[in-house]
Design a protein around this motif. Structure first.
Motif, PDB file in Angstrom:
ATOM      1  N   GLY A   1       0.788  -1.224   0.000  1.00 29.35           N
ATOM      2  CA  GLY A   1       0.000   0.000   0.000  1.00 29.35           C
ATOM      3  C   GLY A   1       0.820   1.273   0.000  1.00 29.35           C
ATOM      4  O   GLY A   1       2.044   1.265  -0.095  1.00 29.35           O
ATOM      5  N   MET A   2       0.096   2.367   0.157  1.00 30.56           N
ATOM      6  CA  MET A   2       0.669   3.707   0.034  1.00 30.56           C
ATOM      7  C   MET A   2       1.366   4.162   1.311  1.00 30.56           C
ATOM      8  O   MET A   2       0.835   3.998   2.415  1.00 30.56           O
ATOM      9  CB  MET A   2      -0.463   4.688  -0.303  1.00 30.56           C
ATOM     10  CG  MET A   2      -0.069   6.145  -0.225  1.00 30.56           C
ATOM     11  SD  MET A   2       1.133   6.577  -1.497  1.00 30.56           S
ATOM     12  CE  MET A   2       0.054   6.652  -2.922  1.00 30.56           C
ATOM     13  N   ALA A   3       2.547   4.754   1.141  1.00 36.84           N
ATOM     14  CA  ALA A   3       3.158   5.552   2.205  1.00 36.84           C
ATOM     15  C   ALA A   3       2.761   6.999   1.939  1.00 36.84           C
ATOM     16  O   ALA A   3       3.214   7.608   0.972  1.00 36.84           O
ATOM     17  CB  ALA A   3       4.678   5.397   2.193  1.00 36.84           C
ATOM     18  N   ALA A   4       1.893   7.537   2.783  1.00 43.86           N
ATOM     19  CA  ALA A   4       1.346   8.875   2.530  1.00 43.86           C
ATOM     20  C   ALA A   4       2.250   9.986   3.064  1.00 43.86           C
ATOM     21  O   ALA A   4       2.005  11.163   2.791  1.00 43.86           O
ATOM     22  CB  ALA A   4      -0.037   8.991   3.171  1.00 43.86           C
ATOM     23  N   GLN A   5       3.301   9.621   3.813  1.00 41.67           N
ATOM     24  CA  GLN A   5       4.168  10.656   4.375  1.00 41.67           C
ATOM     25  C   GLN A   5       4.896  11.421   3.269  1.00 41.67           C
ATOM     26  O   GLN A   5       5.213  10.865   2.215  1.00 41.67           O
ATOM     27  CB  GLN A   5       5.200  10.038   5.321  1.00 41.67           C
ATOM     28  CG  GLN A   5       4.648   9.521   6.630  1.00 41.67           C
ATOM     29  CD  GLN A   5       4.049   8.132   6.514  1.00 41.67           C
ATOM     30  OE1 GLN A   5       4.086   7.511   5.447  1.00 41.67           O
ATOM     31  NE2 GLN A   5       3.505   7.623   7.591  1.00 41.67           N
ATOM     32  N   ILE A   6       5.153  12.694   3.541  1.00 43.58           N
ATOM     33  CA  ILE A   6       5.969  13.503   2.650  1.00 43.58           C
ATOM     34  C   ILE A   6       7.067  14.165   3.486  1.00 43.58           C
ATOM     35  O   ILE A   6       6.896  14.361   4.696  1.00 43.58           O
ATOM     36  CB  ILE A   6       5.135  14.568   1.908  1.00 43.58           C
ATOM     37  CG1 ILE A   6       4.368  15.459   2.898  1.00 43.58           C
ATOM     38  CG2 ILE A   6       4.168  13.910   0.944  1.00 43.58           C
ATOM     39  CD1 ILE A   6       3.556  16.552   2.229  1.00 43.58           C
TER      40      ILE A   6
ATOM     41  N   CYS B   1      -4.931  16.026  -5.038  1.00 44.36           N
ATOM     42  CA  CYS B   1      -3.843  15.454  -4.243  1.00 44.36           C
ATOM     43  C   CYS B   1      -3.260  16.602  -3.420  1.00 44.36           C
ATOM     44  O   CYS B   1      -2.680  17.541  -3.986  1.00 44.36           O
ATOM     45  CB  CYS B   1      -2.803  14.852  -5.177  1.00 44.36           C
ATOM     46  SG  CYS B   1      -1.585  13.805  -4.374  1.00 44.36           S
ATOM     47  N   VAL B   2      -3.441  16.565  -2.091  1.00 44.36           N
ATOM     48  CA  VAL B   2      -3.231  17.750  -1.274  1.00 44.36           C
ATOM     49  C   VAL B   2      -2.353  17.428  -0.068  1.00 44.36           C
ATOM     50  O   VAL B   2      -2.686  16.524   0.707  1.00 44.36           O
ATOM     51  CB  VAL B   2      -4.577  18.314  -0.770  1.00 44.36           C
ATOM     52  CG1 VAL B   2      -4.372  19.645  -0.076  1.00 44.36           C
ATOM     53  CG2 VAL B   2      -5.576  18.439  -1.916  1.00 44.36           C
ATOM     54  N   PRO B   3      -1.228  18.134   0.134  1.00 47.61           N
ATOM     55  CA  PRO B   3      -0.440  17.923   1.352  1.00 47.61           C
ATOM     56  C   PRO B   3      -1.121  18.603   2.538  1.00 47.61           C
ATOM     57  O   PRO B   3      -1.350  19.815   2.539  1.00 47.61           O
ATOM     58  CB  PRO B   3       0.903  18.583   1.016  1.00 47.61           C
ATOM     59  CG  PRO B   3       0.589  19.595  -0.044  1.00 47.61           C
ATOM     60  CD  PRO B   3      -0.588  19.085  -0.792  1.00 47.61           C
ATOM     61  N   ILE B   4      -1.454  17.808   3.575  1.00 44.20           N
ATOM     62  CA  ILE B   4      -2.099  18.322   4.780  1.00 44.20           C
ATOM     63  C   ILE B   4      -1.420  17.674   5.978  1.00 44.20           C
ATOM     64  O   ILE B   4      -1.358  16.446   6.076  1.00 44.20           O
ATOM     65  CB  ILE B   4      -3.611  17.999   4.808  1.00 44.20           C
ATOM     66  CG1 ILE B   4      -4.319  18.481   3.530  1.00 44.20           C
ATOM     67  CG2 ILE B   4      -4.270  18.626   6.039  1.00 44.20           C
ATOM     68  CD1 ILE B   4      -5.776  18.059   3.448  1.00 44.20           C
ATOM     69  N   HIS B   5      -0.900  18.494   6.870  1.00 44.25           N
ATOM     70  CA  HIS B   5      -0.256  17.991   8.094  1.00 44.25           C
ATOM     71  C   HIS B   5       0.828  16.961   7.756  1.00 44.25           C
ATOM     72  O   HIS B   5       0.936  15.911   8.397  1.00 44.25           O
ATOM     73  CB  HIS B   5      -1.278  17.381   9.051  1.00 44.25           C
ATOM     74  CG  HIS B   5      -2.433  18.289   9.382  1.00 44.25           C
ATOM     75  ND1 HIS B   5      -2.286  19.634   9.651  1.00 44.25           N
ATOM     76  CD2 HIS B   5      -3.774  18.028   9.472  1.00 44.25           C
ATOM     77  CE1 HIS B   5      -3.471  20.170   9.896  1.00 44.25           C
ATOM     78  NE2 HIS B   5      -4.388  19.220   9.794  1.00 44.25           N
ATOM     79  N   HIS B   6       1.628  17.230   6.741  1.00 42.25           N
ATOM     80  CA  HIS B   6       2.769  16.404   6.348  1.00 42.25           C
ATOM     81  C   HIS B   6       2.380  15.035   5.798  1.00 42.25           C
ATOM     82  O   HIS B   6       3.193  14.109   5.784  1.00 42.25           O
ATOM     83  CB  HIS B   6       3.750  16.234   7.513  1.00 42.25           C
ATOM     84  CG  HIS B   6       4.142  17.528   8.160  1.00 42.25           C
ATOM     85  ND1 HIS B   6       4.689  18.572   7.430  1.00 42.25           N
ATOM     86  CD2 HIS B   6       4.057  17.960   9.441  1.00 42.25           C
ATOM     87  CE1 HIS B   6       4.934  19.591   8.253  1.00 42.25           C
ATOM     88  NE2 HIS B   6       4.566  19.249   9.470  1.00 42.25           N
ATOM     89  N   LEU B   7       1.123  14.897   5.368  1.00 46.10           N
ATOM     90  CA  LEU B   7       0.670  13.688   4.679  1.00 46.10           C
ATOM     91  C   LEU B   7       0.086  14.097   3.335  1.00 46.10           C
ATOM     92  O   LEU B   7      -0.523  15.165   3.209  1.00 46.10           O
ATOM     93  CB  LEU B   7      -0.391  12.943   5.493  1.00 46.10           C
ATOM     94  CG  LEU B   7       0.039  12.355   6.833  1.00 46.10           C
ATOM     95  CD1 LEU B   7      -1.178  11.791   7.565  1.00 46.10           C
ATOM     96  CD2 LEU B   7       1.089  11.262   6.647  1.00 46.10           C
ATOM     97  N   MET B   8       0.280  13.241   2.326  1.00 48.51           N
ATOM     98  CA  MET B   8      -0.327  13.489   1.027  1.00 48.51           C
ATOM     99  C   MET B   8      -1.718  12.873   1.044  1.00 48.51           C
ATOM    100  O   MET B   8      -1.873  11.656   0.997  1.00 48.51           O
ATOM    101  CB  MET B   8       0.526  12.888  -0.094  1.00 48.51           C
ATOM    102  CG  MET B   8       0.097  13.350  -1.482  1.00 48.51           C
ATOM    103  SD  MET B   8       0.261  15.137  -1.717  1.00 48.51           S
ATOM    104  CE  MET B   8       2.044  15.310  -1.904  1.00 48.51           C
ATOM    105  N   GLU B   9      -2.719  13.731   1.160  1.00 47.15           N
ATOM    106  CA  GLU B   9      -4.091  13.268   1.271  1.00 47.15           C
ATOM    107  C   GLU B   9      -4.738  13.223  -0.110  1.00 47.15           C
ATOM    108  O   GLU B   9      -4.497  14.088  -0.955  1.00 47.15           O
ATOM    109  CB  GLU B   9      -4.909  14.200   2.180  1.00 47.15           C
ATOM    110  CG  GLU B   9      -4.300  14.430   3.552  1.00 47.15           C
ATOM    111  CD  GLU B   9      -4.527  13.275   4.518  1.00 47.15           C
ATOM    112  OE1 GLU B   9      -5.014  12.209   4.092  1.00 47.15           O
ATOM    113  OE2 GLU B   9      -4.230  13.435   5.718  1.00 47.15           O
ATOM    114  N   ASP B  10      -5.551  12.179  -0.318  1.00 45.45           N
ATOM    115  CA  ASP B  10      -6.329  12.108  -1.549  1.00 45.45           C
ATOM    116  C   ASP B  10      -7.773  11.813  -1.180  1.00 45.45           C
ATOM    117  O   ASP B  10      -8.165  11.906  -0.013  1.00 45.45           O
ATOM    118  CB  ASP B  10      -5.749  11.093  -2.534  1.00 45.45           C
ATOM    119  CG  ASP B  10      -5.822   9.654  -2.022  1.00 45.45           C
ATOM    120  OD1 ASP B  10      -6.439   9.397  -0.969  1.00 45.45           O
ATOM    121  OD2 ASP B  10      -5.252   8.764  -2.685  1.00 45.45           O
TER     122      ASP B  10
END
Length: 547
Positions: A331-336, A440-449
């Motif tokens: 799965g996805m690693a959403a961290q940026i 695709c939006v960076p929010i609170h250091h996570l890439m949210e979709d």
């Protein structure tokens, strides 16, 4: 006023960007019309079946493995297709929207494949969808370039390998409202798939790979059968050999998890495996059992891959895929990366390393990342654990997963006021960006979709519906969540300033959020709820063009 195309029965209800006129050619439009007329009745039947199944779940049905397909699950002899060119080694896949700069950077970043996403990380504006097709056409031919507003030039590497391109069309539940066939909107799935395949099937083969797809949001093997039928017709129509297309299915719903063998079976000659779509999977569990208090989940951060129902899902997916000779993707690693806080950045990257090591040691054949800087981290871990191109030899015969294991949602964790506020803020912020055309939006250091936004609003709905209490002892009511929504909106307004706030779509996003978090009517998808706001109004549109 509407404008018809030169193709009988087909109407385009929006202006076609000049850059995309070469995409919506009469020949391509005729191909889309063929797909629609052939498969739309079946799609509608399957969507109606979803509604009926939801009613049964609301009434108390406990889903199980299908008894009438037991012969498929129990037959050890059949296999999916062998890995196709460019899909033999998939140890790191990067995902992202189909905008031009993203496509170039993703193909260049060192990942083995790039999933170009028309779905959860793209906002389906008409221009985004059409220009995305332009970008992928140019990428397949390796003549894509882009000049940024600051004058910086982006282009593909002049030599050496780039990532293999895989395209994710929108799910079966979505329409493309700007494109009508015989007065009805075309399936967004067939629109995205059909345009890409029509323009790129032969060119991708010439480039050494094939027309490859990620298939989202399915809820049954019959929906996989519909994809397979569409693949066969598309290949036959363009004289492309059957089996050239490959599709990796995202197991993003609890119902699909109970039909993994059957889904691979339906796609046999076109199957390139299954993927753990973890965020949508959590969303699905909340959504499908939303009427039942025993399925209330704690804060999103507490629902990890170690949670029993998530661990069972992963183990069953790996075992099923490897038994059938196809890839089991992680799965996805959403961290940026966090550039202004070294300590927080180190903690975030450590989470990524632990997650990817868990996946590699469990037997996955590859994993997803959302940011180019995570590619070398994930690749290093899979290189250490998986020296060969894949782990199909790890059969996981130690795994036995019952249907009840997939439904075992009890987990350590709690619902907190911080969790309520985080869900409210994420849902509101993501929805505003989506309405503005960014998916695709960076929010609170996570890439949210869209998937993580769906979890956020669905948890709020679930907690209100069942009168859940926070760890601090407060009952979660509609009035309190609406109060928090106002407070979080005010915080955003203060941080942005009144002018920037008014220039955005914050009021509209708040209106949508308020309507879907109160424990009453439950919209099946945020994307279908909000989609009318992205559709160009026919009556007031100016300068529409006849194709």
């Amino acid at each position: 006023m509407t404008f018809t195309t030169h193709v009988p029965g087909v109407t385009v209800l929006a202006q076609v960007p000049q850059t995309a006129e070469s995409i919506l050619t009469p020949e391509a439009i005729s191909f889309l019309a063929l797909l629609h007329r052939t498969f739309e009745p079946t799609r509608q039947t399957l969507l109606h079946a979803r509604v009926q199944r939801q009613a049964a779940l609301d009434a108390g049905e406990i889903p199980d493995f299908l008894p009438h397909t037991a012969h498929i699950r129990e037959d050890p002899t059949w296999q999916g297709a062998p890995p196709a060119p460019g899909l033999v080694d998939r140890r790191v896949e990067i995902t992202g929207p189909v905008d031009r700069k993203m496509v170039i950077n993703a193909l260049n970043c060192g990942a083995l494949t790039f999933m170009a996403d028309f779905e959860d990380s793209s906002s389906p504006t008409w221009s985004n969808m059409l220009n995305g097709q332009v970008n992928l056409r140019d990428a397949v031919r390796r003549n894509i370039s882009f000049k940024g507003p600051n004058g910086k030039q982006y282009k593909l590497k002049s030599s050496g390998p780039i990532a293999t391109l895989i395209v994710r069309p929108r799910g079966w539940h979505m329409d493309e409202a700007h494109f009508l066939v015989d007065g009805k909107p075309i399936s967004a799935s067939l629109f995205d798939f059909g345009l890409y395949f029509f323009h790129n099937a032969r060119a991708s083969l010439d480039a050494g790979f094939g027309p490859y797809f990620y298939l989202p949001k399915m809820e049954s093997h019959l929906e996989a059968r519909l994809w397979n039928d569409a693949f066969c017709l598309a290949q036959d129509t363009l004289s492309i050999p059957r089996g050239t297309i490959r599709g990796t299915v995202l197991i993003e719903t609890i119902l699909a998890a109970l039909e993994m063998d059957e889904i691979i079976w339906e796609l046999r000659q076109h199957s390139s495996g299954l993927n753990c779509g973890r965020w949508d999977y959590i969303f699905s569990v909340i959504k499908k059992f939303r009427a039942r208090p025993e399925y209330v989940l704690p804060d999103r951060k507490d629902v990890t891959m170690a949670t029993p129902f998530m661990a069972s899902y992963v183990n069953l997916l790996i075992r099923t895929c490897h038994r059938r000779g196809v890839h089991a993707m992680g799965g996805m690693a959403a961290q940026i990366p966090i550039k202004n806080d070294a300590k927080a950045n180190a903690e975030a990257l450590d989470k990524v390393r632990k997650d990817k090591e868990r996946e590699a040691r469990a037997g996955h054949d590859g994993t997803w990342v959302a940011h180019p800087d995570l590619v070398p981290i994930a690749k290093d871990i899979f290189d250490q654990v998986m020296p060969a191109a894949h782990q199909l030899h790890i059969r996981r015969e130690d795994v036995t997963v019952r249907s009840l294991d997939l439904l075992s949602t009890h987990t350590e964790g709690s619902i907190t006021e911080a969790g309520v506020r985080a869900n409210t803020s994420v849902g509101l912020t993501y929805m505003e960006s989506w309405l503005q055309g960014a998916g695709c939006v960076p929010i609170h250091h996570l890439m949210e979709d869209a998937a993580t936004a769906e979890i956020s609003r669905s948890q709020l709905w679930q907690w209100v519906k069942h009168g859940s209490r926070t760890a601090e002892g407060r009952q979660i009511t509609k009035a309190w969540v609406e109060q928090i929504l106002e407070e979080e909106t005010d915080k955003i307004k203060k941080s942005l300033g009144a002018d920037r706030f008014s220039a955005g779509r914050w009021e509209r996003a708040r209106e949508y959020m308020r309507g879907c978090i109160g424990g009453e009517a439950y919209p099946e998808f945020l994307t279908t709820l909000c989609y009318p706001d992205l559709c160009e109004p026919v009556a007031s549109a100016q300068g529409r063009s006849r194709l």
